[in-house]
Design a protein around this motif. Structure first.
Motif, mmCIF file in Angstrom:
data_model
loop_
_atom_site.group_PDB
_atom_site.id
_atom_site.type_symbol
_atom_site.label_atom_id
_atom_site.label_comp_id
_atom_site.label_asym_id
_atom_site.label_seq_id
_atom_site.Cartn_x
_atom_site.Cartn_y
_atom_site.Cartn_z
ATOM 1 N N ARG A 1 -63.390 21.139 -52.940
ATOM 2 C CA ARG A 1 -63.203 20.260 -51.782
ATOM 3 C C ARG A 1 -63.978 20.710 -50.556
ATOM 4 N N ALA B 1 -55.245 14.493 -42.992
ATOM 5 C CA ALA B 1 -54.783 14.810 -44.355
ATOM 6 C C ALA B 1 -55.931 15.313 -45.217
ATOM 7 N N LEU B 2 -57.095 14.690 -45.089
ATOM 8 C CA LEU B 2 -58.258 15.129 -45.871
ATOM 9 C C LEU B 2 -58.704 16.523 -45.421
ATOM 10 N N ARG B 3 -58.692 16.763 -44.126
ATOM 11 C CA ARG B 3 -59.051 18.089 -43.611
ATOM 12 C C ARG B 3 -58.057 19.134 -44.121
ATOM 13 N N ASP B 4 -56.757 18.799 -44.053
ATOM 14 C CA ASP B 4 -55.725 19.726 -44.526
ATOM 15 C C ASP B 4 -55.842 19.994 -46.023
ATOM 16 N N ALA B 5 -56.386 18.999 -46.767
ATOM 17 C CA ALA B 5 -56.582 19.159 -48.210
ATOM 18 C C ALA B 5 -57.815 20.011 -48.532
ATOM 19 N N GLY B 6 -58.620 20.304 -47.515
ATOM 20 C CA GLY B 6 -59.761 21.183 -47.734
ATOM 21 C C GLY B 6 -61.130 20.547 -47.599
ATOM 22 N N TYR B 7 -61.186 19.235 -47.363
ATOM 23 C CA TYR B 7 -62.467 18.569 -47.186
ATOM 24 C C TYR B 7 -63.022 18.850 -45.788
ATOM 25 N N LYS C 1 -51.696 11.370 -50.660
ATOM 26 C CA LYS C 1 -52.014 12.066 -51.911
ATOM 27 C C LYS C 1 -52.864 11.173 -52.831
ATOM 28 N N ILE D 1 -56.479 11.256 -51.603
ATOM 29 C CA ILE D 1 -57.053 12.560 -51.954
ATOM 30 C C ILE D 1 -57.372 12.622 -53.443
ATOM 31 N N GLU D 2 -56.454 12.186 -54.273
ATOM 32 C CA GLU D 2 -56.677 12.192 -55.731
ATOM 33 C C GLU D 2 -57.844 11.283 -56.108
ATOM 34 N N ASP E 1 -60.959 13.181 -55.230
ATOM 35 C CA ASP E 1 -61.108 14.265 -56.206
ATOM 36 C C ASP E 1 -61.654 13.750 -57.535
#
Length: 146
Positions: A7, A32-38, A127, A130-131, A134
């Motif tokens: 990510r 949310a995307l930043r928190d997910a690692g993007y 989610k 994000i999925e 991914d």
């Protein structure tokens, strides 16, 4: 099977085209995307299609997320897609294009036929977005060839 991509190597641009000044949802998705690692870039409100396409190219993004609530989605999103192609950016080959906002189901299907990979409506679980990224970003030319 799509390639699994780290990510932190994925750059996402969240754009708000047109006169729509409501950006809470776009900011929530960006966070949310930043928190997910993007890596996330947010253009701010009231961007023209030309400004958005320029940002896609200048920032060398992998995902373009278009947030639109104004009802102008059937004008602005096709214009963005056309401008990307004119600049040599292949939709869903060079950059994954997703959209979100108030977009009726029939219009969402039409936008998908034009090249938008997915359309997310209000209340979509973060989610799920994000999925989707991914599961689809690994199909981009950049990641297939690495």
């Amino acid at each position: 099977m799509p390639k699994v991509v780290e990510r932190s190597k994925v750059r996402v641009l969240i754009a708000k085209p047109g006169l729509d000044g409501h950006d809470r949802g776009a900011k929530v998705v960006a966070r949310a995307l930043r928190d997910a690692g993007y890596e996330v870039i947010y253009t701010g409100i009231r961007q023209t299609p030309e400004q958005i396409v320029e940002a896609v190219i200048e920032e060398d993004v992998d995902v373009l997320g278009i947030s639109i609530l104004s009802g102008a989605h059937m004008v602005l999103i096709p214009k963005i897609l056309k401008l990307l192609e004119e600049k040599g950016v292949k939709v869903n080959e060079d950059v994954l294009v997703i959209a979100g906002g108030i977009i009726p189901p029939d219009d969402a299907e039409e936008l998908k036929k034009m090249g938008v990979a997915e359309v997310f409506g209000p209340g979509t679980p973060l989610k799920e977005i994000i999925e989707f990224i991914d599961n689809n970003v690994g199909k981009l030319k950049k990641f297939r060839n690495s």
